[in-house]
Enzyme design. Sequence first.
Site, PDB file in Angstrom:
ATOM      1  CB  THR A   1      17.854  20.058 -11.368  1.00 37.75           C
ATOM      2  OG1 THR A   1      16.843  19.572 -10.501  1.00 37.75           O
ATOM      3  CG2 THR A   1      17.233  20.220 -12.755  1.00 37.75           C
ATOM      4  CG  ASP A   2      16.574  15.871  -8.070  1.00 37.26           C
ATOM      5  OD1 ASP A   2      16.128  16.994  -8.396  1.00 37.26           O
ATOM      6  OD2 ASP A   2      16.379  15.373  -6.946  1.00 37.26           O
ATOM      7  CD  GLU A   3      13.043  20.254  -9.610  1.00 32.02           C
ATOM      8  OE1 GLU A   3      12.098  20.654 -10.289  1.00 32.02           O
ATOM      9  OE2 GLU A   3      13.454  20.835  -8.592  1.00 32.02           O
TER      10      GLU A   3
ATOM     11  CE1 TYR B   1      15.454  24.960 -12.917  1.00 33.58           C
ATOM     12  CE2 TYR B   1      14.481  23.120 -11.712  1.00 33.58           C
ATOM     13  CZ  TYR B   1      15.581  23.914 -12.018  1.00 33.58           C
ATOM     14  OH  TYR B   1      16.803  23.659 -11.435  1.00 33.58           O
TER      15      TYR B   1
ATOM     16  CE  LYS C   1      19.503  23.261 -14.841  1.00 30.89           C
ATOM     17  NZ  LYS C   1      20.614  24.250 -14.801  1.00 30.89           N
TER      18      LYS C   1
HETATM   19  P1  NAD Z   1      19.583  30.932  -8.199  1.00 33.19           P
HETATM   20  O1  NAD Z   1      18.278  31.258  -8.849  1.00 33.19           O
HETATM   21  O2  NAD Z   1      19.762  31.205  -6.739  1.00 33.19           O
HETATM   22  O3  NAD Z   1      20.777  31.684  -8.949  1.00 33.19           O
HETATM   23  C1  NAD Z   1      20.844  31.795 -10.335  1.00 33.19           C
HETATM   24  C2  NAD Z   1      21.874  32.855 -10.671  1.00 33.19           C
HETATM   25  O4  NAD Z   1      21.956  32.953 -12.106  1.00 33.19           O
HETATM   26  C3  NAD Z   1      21.515  34.264 -10.159  1.00 33.19           C
HETATM   27  O5  NAD Z   1      22.644  34.860  -9.571  1.00 33.19           O
HETATM   28  C4  NAD Z   1      21.104  35.015 -11.431  1.00 33.19           C
HETATM   29  O6  NAD Z   1      21.388  36.414 -11.361  1.00 33.19           O
HETATM   30  C5  NAD Z   1      21.955  34.330 -12.468  1.00 33.19           C
HETATM   31  N1  NAD Z   1      21.365  34.440 -13.814  1.00 33.19           N
HETATM   32  C6  NAD Z   1      20.078  34.214 -14.184  1.00 33.19           C
HETATM   33  N2  NAD Z   1      19.919  34.467 -15.492  1.00 33.19           N
HETATM   34  C7  NAD Z   1      21.128  34.843 -15.970  1.00 33.19           C
HETATM   35  C8  NAD Z   1      21.607  35.221 -17.248  1.00 33.19           C
HETATM   36  N3  NAD Z   1      20.793  35.268 -18.320  1.00 33.19           N
HETATM   37  N4  NAD Z   1      22.930  35.540 -17.389  1.00 33.19           N
HETATM   38  C9  NAD Z   1      23.756  35.503 -16.331  1.00 33.19           C
HETATM   39  N5  NAD Z   1      23.359  35.162 -15.079  1.00 33.19           N
HETATM   40  C10 NAD Z   1      22.059  34.847 -14.913  1.00 33.19           C
HETATM   41  O7  NAD Z   1      19.830  29.398  -8.537  1.00 33.19           O
HETATM   42  P2  NAD Z   1      20.514  28.246  -7.657  1.00 33.19           P
HETATM   43  O8  NAD Z   1      19.490  27.638  -6.782  1.00 33.19           O
HETATM   44  O9  NAD Z   1      21.773  28.767  -7.073  1.00 33.19           O
HETATM   45  O10 NAD Z   1      20.850  27.186  -8.798  1.00 33.19           O
HETATM   46  C11 NAD Z   1      22.074  27.240  -9.515  1.00 33.19           C
HETATM   47  C12 NAD Z   1      22.106  26.117 -10.527  1.00 33.19           C
HETATM   48  O11 NAD Z   1      21.990  24.871  -9.867  1.00 33.19           O
HETATM   49  C13 NAD Z   1      20.962  26.159 -11.552  1.00 33.19           C
HETATM   50  O12 NAD Z   1      21.477  25.798 -12.801  1.00 33.19           O
HETATM   51  C14 NAD Z   1      19.971  25.144 -11.043  1.00 33.19           C
HETATM   52  O13 NAD Z   1      19.231  24.588 -12.101  1.00 33.19           O
HETATM   53  C15 NAD Z   1      20.903  24.127 -10.402  1.00 33.19           C
HETATM   54  N6  NAD Z   1      20.333  23.358  -9.278  1.00 33.19           N
HETATM   55  C16 NAD Z   1      19.712  23.980  -8.235  1.00 33.19           C
HETATM   56  C17 NAD Z   1      19.235  23.225  -7.167  1.00 33.19           C
HETATM   57  C18 NAD Z   1      18.594  23.872  -5.958  1.00 33.19           C
HETATM   58  O14 NAD Z   1      18.113  23.161  -5.066  1.00 33.19           O
HETATM   59  N7  NAD Z   1      18.559  25.186  -5.841  1.00 33.19           N
HETATM   60  C19 NAD Z   1      19.377  21.834  -7.178  1.00 33.19           C
HETATM   61  C20 NAD Z   1      20.016  21.230  -8.273  1.00 33.19           C
HETATM   62  C21 NAD Z   1      20.502  21.999  -9.306  1.00 33.19           C
HETATM   63  P1  TYD Z   2      10.871  24.130  -3.962  1.00 31.26           P
HETATM   64  O1  TYD Z   2      11.700  24.662  -2.846  1.00 31.26           O
HETATM   65  O2  TYD Z   2      10.149  25.085  -4.856  1.00 31.26           O
HETATM   66  O3  TYD Z   2      11.795  23.130  -4.786  1.00 31.26           O
HETATM   67  P2  TYD Z   2      11.396  22.106  -5.993  1.00 31.26           P
HETATM   68  O4  TYD Z   2      10.019  22.369  -6.447  1.00 31.26           O
HETATM   69  O5  TYD Z   2      12.397  22.482  -7.029  1.00 31.26           O
HETATM   70  O6  TYD Z   2      11.580  20.744  -5.414  1.00 31.26           O
HETATM   71  O7  TYD Z   2       9.759  23.174  -3.336  1.00 31.26           O
HETATM   72  C1  TYD Z   2      10.101  22.060  -2.538  1.00 31.26           C
HETATM   73  C2  TYD Z   2       8.820  21.324  -2.221  1.00 31.26           C
HETATM   74  O8  TYD Z   2       7.997  22.153  -1.385  1.00 31.26           O
HETATM   75  C3  TYD Z   2       7.979  21.009  -3.451  1.00 31.26           C
HETATM   76  O9  TYD Z   2       7.347  19.746  -3.246  1.00 31.26           O
HETATM   77  C4  TYD Z   2       6.930  22.107  -3.473  1.00 31.26           C
HETATM   78  C5  TYD Z   2       6.725  22.407  -1.999  1.00 31.26           C
HETATM   79  N1  TYD Z   2       6.376  23.826  -1.669  1.00 31.26           N
HETATM   80  C6  TYD Z   2       5.320  24.090  -0.794  1.00 31.26           C
HETATM   81  O10 TYD Z   2       4.638  23.167  -0.290  1.00 31.26           O
HETATM   82  N2  TYD Z   2       5.042  25.387  -0.490  1.00 31.26           N
HETATM   83  C7  TYD Z   2       5.752  26.430  -1.023  1.00 31.26           C
HETATM   84  O11 TYD Z   2       5.426  27.614  -0.717  1.00 31.26           O
HETATM   85  C8  TYD Z   2       6.850  26.140  -1.888  1.00 31.26           C
HETATM   86  C9  TYD Z   2       7.680  27.252  -2.478  1.00 31.26           C
HETATM   87  C10 TYD Z   2       7.131  24.824  -2.177  1.00 31.26           C
END
Ligand code: NAD
Ligand code: TYD
Length: 350
Positions: free
Chosen positions: A131-133, A156, A160
Amino acid sequence: MKKILITGGAGFIGSHVVRLFVNKYADYKIFNLDALTYAGNLENLKDIENKANYVFVKGDITDEKFINELFAENDFDGVIHLAAESHVDRSILDPLQFVKTNVIGTVTLLNAAKNNWKDAMEGKRFYHVSTDEVYGTLGDEGLFLETTPYDPHSPYSASKASSDHFVRAYHDTYKLPILISNCSNNYGSHHFPEKLIPLAINNMKNKKPVPVYGKGENVRDWLFVEDHARAIDTIFHNGKNGDTYNIGGFNEWKNIDLINTLCKIMDRKLNRAEGETATLITYVKDRAGHDLRYAIDASKLNKELGWSPSLQFEEGLERTVDWYLANEEWLNRVTSGDYQKYYDTQYDKR
Ligand code: NAD
Ligand code: TYD
């Protein structure tokens, strides 16, 4: 037939990656390894579950014995690692779970790959999705580059960042062939409604308060999830061993502007009077350690591997809202049970 292990394939981004690979590569056997936590849902993959080149394996990436056996049995050609705990607010409530899954789980997979591939690293790929975070937060100016120093602030992002360091350490120490990508915020179908966009759509639909943290001035860069899946495909196949690629949408939005845009779309889709949905916006206590602004410079990926986002944000949002309105059952099922407990803990105190 190449064997590719995708972890976390029942989650939001993982399900889009699994679908893309299963449909695009008939000559790959895709193993989807997922523990099916609250965030994993096999309904996300109903359309491909019977394909001949797809296998689901239920298991936990922190279970060392199970992971070692899985690698020994299958001799994977590549790993695309997405399994993680992924929600910042949950990491504030329970940091240790993030260390277990994101750090120990990743190292368990790295070890299994290293031990299994030790005599034949050539052509293998361990691709870690991040992630970019990890880069921390920006002021009004500037963008995150691949060379930006890590500066995570939430449990988080710290977990990561730690996993990214381990992946690089395995490359430098054991010559494990690795790739890492750091992506901005994704949105699209099958997104668990604890994250901002699906949570807001769900609450708007049900006429519940839409919680905006602080003043709503935090900025995020949003990318359509199918564009992220395409970027992962590109990097997995063409990325340079040991390299890192930033992925982003070139699409920055203040949270409050994004929520107001969503309100307008919902007024139109639900035949509400103009401005009706916006009355649900409720400012709540800010998130602890809330990063002000994320913005990715994805030009390396564009220049070196030719990837760019395909969709304009407004179109992506329309498609996302349409999916949630058409999939009420999915939404009802994932928000029953434990979801309510989490929601009450997270939002009652605000
Ligand atoms: P998500 O929470 O929707 O899915 C995570 C999946 O991992 C789920 O299916 C869960 O069952 C599985 N999981 C969790 N713990 C596990 C374990 N111990 N063993 C096996 N499986 C397990 O997450 P997402 O949003 O799809 O993110 C996927 C990846 O991309 C993550 O690594 C996250 O850090 C990264 N990412 C997410 C975003 C975003 O905006 N959502 C952006 C950048 C990077
Ligand atoms: P989120 O979807 O949790 O992603 P991330 O924190 O990983 O960027 O949140 C996106 C943005 O929205 C973040 O600045 C937090 C804000 N946010 C709210 O204002 N209200 C909410 O209920 C949630 C879940 C997030």
